[in-house]
Scaffold this motif. Structure first.
Motif, PDB file in Angstrom:
ATOM      1  N   ASN A   1       0.801  -1.257   0.078  1.00  0.00           N
ATOM      2  CA  ASN A   1       0.122   0.038  -0.244  1.00  0.00           C
ATOM      3  C   ASN A   1       0.922   1.347   0.075  1.00  0.00           C
ATOM      4  O   ASN A   1       0.743   2.328  -0.618  1.00  0.00           O
ATOM      5  N   ILE A   2       1.940   1.211   0.644  1.00  0.00           N
ATOM      6  CA  ILE A   2       2.761   2.428   0.824  1.00  0.00           C
ATOM      7  C   ILE A   2       3.727   2.621  -0.536  1.00  0.00           C
ATOM      8  O   ILE A   2       3.722   3.590  -0.847  1.00  0.00           O
ATOM      9  N   ILE A   3       3.896   1.421  -0.993  1.00  0.00           N
ATOM     10  CA  ILE A   3       4.624   1.605  -2.254  1.00  0.00           C
ATOM     11  C   ILE A   3       3.657   2.083  -3.527  1.00  0.00           C
ATOM     12  O   ILE A   3       4.206   2.972  -4.062  1.00  0.00           O
ATOM     13  N   ASP A   4       2.674   1.744  -3.397  1.00  0.00           N
ATOM     14  CA  ASP A   4       1.581   2.427  -4.310  1.00  0.00           C
ATOM     15  C   ASP A   4       1.217   3.891  -4.149  1.00  0.00           C
ATOM     16  O   ASP A   4       1.161   4.512  -4.966  1.00  0.00           O
ATOM     17  N   LEU A   5       1.388   4.388  -2.748  1.00  0.00           N
ATOM     18  CA  LEU A   5       1.085   5.635  -2.518  1.00  0.00           C
ATOM     19  C   LEU A   5       2.243   6.452  -2.987  1.00  0.00           C
ATOM     20  O   LEU A   5       2.178   7.459  -3.170  1.00  0.00           O
ATOM     21  N   LYS A   6       3.364   5.869  -2.931  1.00  0.00           N
ATOM     22  CA  LYS A   6       4.517   6.625  -3.277  1.00  0.00           C
ATOM     23  C   LYS A   6       4.615   6.782  -4.792  1.00  0.00           C
ATOM     24  O   LYS A   6       4.626   7.785  -5.533  1.00  0.00           O
ATOM     25  N   VAL A   7       3.880   5.667  -5.488  1.00  0.00           N
ATOM     26  CA  VAL A   7       3.980   5.814  -7.118  1.00  0.00           C
ATOM     27  C   VAL A   7       2.638   7.023  -7.468  1.00  0.00           C
ATOM     28  O   VAL A   7       2.967   7.842  -8.351  1.00  0.00           O
ATOM     29  N   ILE A   8       1.585   6.982  -6.381  1.00  0.00           N
ATOM     30  CA  ILE A   8       0.662   7.969  -6.814  1.00  0.00           C
ATOM     31  C   ILE A   8       1.156   9.520  -6.535  1.00  0.00           C
ATOM     32  O   ILE A   8       0.777  10.560  -7.202  1.00  0.00           O
ATOM     33  N   ALA A   9       1.855   9.562  -5.307  1.00  0.00           N
ATOM     34  CA  ALA A   9       2.603  10.716  -4.907  1.00  0.00           C
ATOM     35  C   ALA A   9       3.454  11.268  -6.399  1.00  0.00           C
ATOM     36  O   ALA A   9       3.479  12.504  -6.547  1.00  0.00           O
TER      37      ALA A   9
END
Length: 734
Positions: A183-191
Motif C-alpha cells: 500500500n505504501i509502495i502504491d502511495l509513493k507511485v501516486i505521489a
C-alpha cells in the motif's frame, strides 16, 4: 475582507455566501477558510510541501475544505481536483456531499461536478467554461485518467487556476526507504504521479486535509541518515487548524474522562479477551457451541456487545418518545479482520446469537431477563442526571417488540461492488432498520460516515498499522450527542485499548507542541539501544504501538497485576523493606519538611524496581514493561546538567489499603497515589529529575489481593521534560 499579511479576499461572490447561509459557519471557521485560501494564493504549495488543513478525526474537516473550496472559486480558482482514499464508497460520499453543498450553483450552470469514472465522453466549451470539480480516488489508473483528461482531451484546462485537495491525506507525500508494504509502495507511485501532473500545470495549488499529519510533521526534509534527535514540524508550507465543534467526542472522552470516577465515560470501555477474537477470526464449530452463545464465558464480550446495543438503542428511543422527538435508528460496528470468510463466520455467529435470544424470549427462559437486566443496570450507572431513564419493564417490553418485529439487521459491509446498495442518498452508510449491526471490512477503514453509532467492537492488530489507520478503523470519534454517549460502549482487548490510549496521548502531545510552539516546535525521538544507551531515533521507523510519550508531570505505573503467593511475598518484602531503609539512610538529601521524601542514585532505584517486579504476577495484556520503565527513568534522571544528575526523588508512603479492582467500574485500579498528598509532592519535587512515588500497600484479601503487603511504584516525569517520543521497544524496519 483583509487578513493581515495575506491576500485580500472577495467574500461576497457567487459560491461562498450560499455556503455560509446553508451551514451556519461560525466566525472561527470562516477565519480558517479565509486564511487557507489566502495562503494558497500567496504561497507556493506542492504535494511535497502542501498547505495543510489539520483537524481531528471525524471533526468537520470536510465542512471546512468545502467552505475553502467555495471561497477559492470566488477568488480565482477555476478547477478543483479532489483526491479521496482508495474507496468507491468514499468517492460516492464525497461526490454527493459536494453536489449537495453547491446545488444552487450547479442549477445556475456556474459549476459542474464529475466523478472521473463517470465523466461524459466529450465535454462542450459551454461546460468547460464553468467552474469544475473532479472527484477521484487515489489509485494509479485514476491518476492516469486525470493526466489524459488534462493534457490530451482538454489541454485548455491546464492554463486555468487549479486546486488539488488531498482528502484524508496520510502517506501520500512521504518518502520511505526500504519500503515493503504494498500500500505504501502504491502511495509513493501516486505521489509521484501527482507531482508529474502538477509540474506540467501553469497555476496549481495543493491542499492536504487530514487529522493524522505525523507522516508530514515528523519527517525531516532530508530523508538521509539522521544525526540529530529533534525534528522540526516544517514540511507543510502552512497549516490551518480546523476548529472543533461543541458536539465533538474524541480521545479525551475515551482515554481521559474515562479515568474519572463515576463519569459516564468511565463506563464506555468493556474489555474482551484475546481468545474471543481468535474464535471470531476463523470458522471453527468445534470451539463455538452455537447452543451456548447466551451462556458461554468464551463469548461474553460479543454477547454483551449485541445485547447492550439492542438495550441502549431502546433506551434512547424511549427517551426520544418521551421528549416528542423522532425515533432514531442506531448502528453498531464490529471490525476485527478484513477477510470475507471471517465476516461470513462472524455473521453466522451473530445470527445464531439473535436466534437464541429470540428463542429464550419465546420460551420465557430466565436467561433472557438476566442478560437484558445486566445491560440495563450498566446503562443506569452511566445515565445523565438531567435525562429521563425508563423503568426496566418498559425497556424489556421494547426489546421484546424489537426482536418480534425483526428490527435488528446484521449485515456484512465489505463489498465495493455493492456501494450503491450500502449508501443512502447523502452518501452515508444506510440504516435500513432501527438496529443496524455492521460487520466491517475494508470499506469501514476509509472514512465513510455512519450515523448514530453507539457501539464498537474492535479487534484489528495494532502492531501492523499506523496511528491514523487504527484510530479511523474503530470509528469512535465524531459528533456524538451526550445522550447517545450514555448508552455507547466500546469493546476491545486490553492490549489494543492500551495501544490506542498511547496513540491518543501521542496525538495530543504532538498537537500541543505544534499549536503552542512548545520546545520551539520540536519533538524529540529517542530509543534505548541493546546496551542501554539512549540514541536518537528515526521517526520513520517508530512502531507507534510501542512508544511512550513523555511530557511534564506524566505518571507511569504498573496496573492489572496480582501479587505472588503470600508466603513467598512476605519473604521478598523483608528484602525490599531493608533495601528501602538503606536507600533512605544513605540518601544524598532528605526533604526538610517531609523525611519520607529522599534523593537517591538511580541505580539503587533500578535495583528496587527489579525486586518489586519479582513480587508481581501479570495477566495477559497487563504486563509491566520494566525495561522501558527503567530506561525512561534513567533517561530523565540523566537529562540535566545540574548536581541532581543521575538521581531520583523517592516519595515514600505506607499502610495504604487500595483495592485491586474498582467497584464502580469493575476495572483494575490505576491510581494508587493520592492527588493532594504524594502526587502533588512528587510533582513539586520533579522539576529537573523524576520522582518515584513508592506506596506500600497492605494487600488485604478483601481488597482483592493475596493477604500480603507489597510496593506499588509510580514514576512522575520532571516539569522540564520536553515533548519526547521514547521508543522503548525499539523500532520497526520498513
Amino acid at each position: 475582507m483583509h487578513t493581515a499579511g495575506v491576500t485580500s479576499l472577495k467574500t461576497n461572490g457567487t459560491f461562498f455566501p450560499p455556503l455560509i447561509q446553508k451551514n451556519n459557519y461560525k466566525t472561527e471557521e470562516i477565519q480558517v477558510m479565509q486564511n487557507t485560501v489566502s495562503k494558497l494564493l500567496d504561497t507556493s504549495t506542492t504535494s511535497k510541501k502542501p498547505g495543510m488543513l489539520l483537524g481531528h478525526i471525524q471533526s468537520g474537516k470536510t465542512r471546512s475544505f468545502l467552505g475553502s473550496m467555495g471561497l477559492g472559486f470566488d477568488n480565482g480558482f477555476d478547477v478543483v481536483i479532489i483526491l479521496t482514499k482508495n474507496s468507491n464508497a468514499l468517492v460516492k460520499q464525497t461526490f454527493e456531499r459536494v453536489e449537495s453543498e453547491f446545488t444552487e450553483c450547479i442549477e445556475e450552470d456556474e459549476l459542474a461536478i464529475y466523478d472521473i469514472m463517470k465523466m461524459p465522453v466529450k465535454l462542450r466549451k459551454f461546460e468547460l467554461k464553468k467552474k469544475l470539480v473532479i472527484v477521484l480516488k487515489k489509485e494509479k489508473k485514476n491518476m492516469q485518467r486525470l493526466e489524459r483528461l488534462l493534457f490530451d482531451m482538454y489541454p485548455d484546462l491546464t492554463a486555468r487556476k487549479m486546486l488539488f485537495i488531498d482528502d484524508e491525506a496520510d502517506f501520500a507525500s512521504v518518502a520511505y526507504d526500504n519500503v515493503k508494504d504494498k500500500n505504501i509502495i502504491d502511495l509513493k507511485v501516486i505521489a509521484g504521479q501527482i507531482d508529474q501532473i502538477r509540474a506540467r500545470l501553469e497555476n496549481a495549488a495543493y491542499l492536504q486535509v487530514t487529522a493524522t499529519p505525523y507522516s508530514l510533521y515528523l519527517q525531516p526534509d532530508d530523508m538521509t541518515t539522521h544525526e540529530h534527535k529533534a525534528f522540526q514540524p516544517k514540511r507543510p508550507a502552512f497549516t490551518e487548524l480546523v476548529p472543533v465543534h461543541d458536539k465533538y467526542v474524541g480521545g479525551e472522552m475515551y482515554f481521559e474522562k474515562s479515568k474519572e470516577e463515576a463519569h459516564m465515560a468511565s463506563y464506555l470501555y468493556h474489555e474482551i479477551q484475546e481468545e474471543e477474537l481468535e474464535i471470531l477470526r476463523k470458522s471453527d464449530k468445534r470451539k463455538v457451541k452455537v447452543n451456548h452463545l447466551l451462556h458461554g464465558e468464551r463469548y461474553e464480550g460479543i454477547r454483551s456487545a449485541l445485547i447492550h446495543f439492542i438495550v441502549g438503542s431502546k433506551i434512547r428511543n424511549i427517551q426520544q418518545q418521551k421528549e416528542g422527538e423522532r425515533l432514531e435508528k442506531y448502528a453498531f460496528i464490529m471490525h476485527t479482520i478484513t477477510t470475507k470468510a471471517a465476516h461470513q463466520w462472524q455473521e453466522e455467529v451473530m445470527l445464531h446469537m439473535e436466534e437464541q435470544l429470540r428463542d429464550a424470549m419465546e420460551k420465557e427462559d430466565p436467561i433472557f431477563d438476566q442478560v437484558i437486566r445486566t445491560a440495563y443496570q450498566d446503562f443506569a450507572r452511566s445515565q445523565r442526571k438531567d435525562m429521563y431513564f425508563p423503568a426496566f419493564d418498559e425497556v424489556l417490553s421494547d426489546v421484546r417488540d424489537a426482536l418480534i418485529e425483526e428490527e435488528l439487521l446484521i449485515e456484512i459491509v465489505n463489498s465495493e461492488q455493492d456501494v450503491d446498495h450500502l449508501l443512502d442518498k447523502s452518501g452515508e452508510l444506510k440504516l435500513r432498520t432501527p438496529l443496524n449491526f455492521f460487520i466491517g471490512g475494508q470499506i469501514l477503514d476509509r472514512g465513510i460516515t455512519i450515523k448514530n453509532l453507539i457501539g464498537f467492537y474492535y479487534g484489528r492488530n495494532p502492531q501492523k498499522f499506523q496511528q491514523d489507520t487504527v484510530l479511523q478503523h474503530s470509528r469512535m470519534y465524531g459528533a456524538r450527542p451526550l445522550a447517545d454517549m450514555a448508552v455507547t460502549r466500546f469493546y476491545t482487548t486490553r492490549r489494543i485499548y492500551d495501544v490506542m490510549e498511547q496513540m491518543h496521548e501521542f496525538d495530543t502531545e504532538l498537537r500541543r507542541a505544534f499549536e503552542s510552539g512548545a520546545n520551539s516546535g520540536e519533538v524529540t525521538f529517542i530509543q534505548k539501544d541493546s546496551d542501554n544507551t539512549i540514541l536518537p531515533c528515526n521517526p520513520n521507523k517508530i512502531l507507534l504501538s510501542s512508544v511512550q510519550m513523555l511530557k511534564p508531570g506524566k505518571r507511569m505505573l504498573p496496573s492489572g497485576f496480582q501479587t505472588i503467593a503470600k508466603s513467598y511475598l512476605e519473604r521478598e518484602m523483608k528484602k525490599i523493606d531493608k533495601h528501602v531503609a538503606t536507600m533512605k539512610q544513605t540518601a544524598k538529601a532528605i526533604h526538610p519538611k517531609d523525611d519520607r521524601c529522599f534523593l537517591v542514585e538511580k541505580e539503587k532505584v533500578q535495583n528496587l524496581l527489579e525486586m518489586i517486579y519479582q513480587t508481581y504476577v501479570f495477566k495477559e495484556g497487563y504486563e509491566w514493561d520494566l525495561e522501558t520503565f527503567g530506561a525512561v527513568m534513567n533517561y530523565l534522571s540523566e537529562d540535566t546538567d545540574t548536581n541532581r544528575k543521575g538521581h531520583v526523588w523517592v516519595v515514600l508512603r505506607q499502610n495504604r489499603n487500595m483495592a485491586r479492582i474498582r467497584k464502580s467500574t469493575g476495572r483494575f485500579e490505576d491510581a494508587p497515589d493520592t492527588k493532594q498528598d504524594e502526587l502533588k509532592i512528587a510533582q513539586n519535587l520533579a522539576r529537573i529529575i523524576p520522582s518515584l512515588i513508592l506506596i506500600r500497600q497492605n494487600g488485604a484479601e478483601e481488597q482483592g489481593w493475596r493477604g500480603g503487603a507489597f510496593y506499588w511504584p509510580v514514576l512522575v516525569t520532571p516539569e522540564e521534560t520536553k515533548t519526547t517520543v521514547f521508543a522503548g521497544k525499539g523500532v520497526k524496519e520498513r
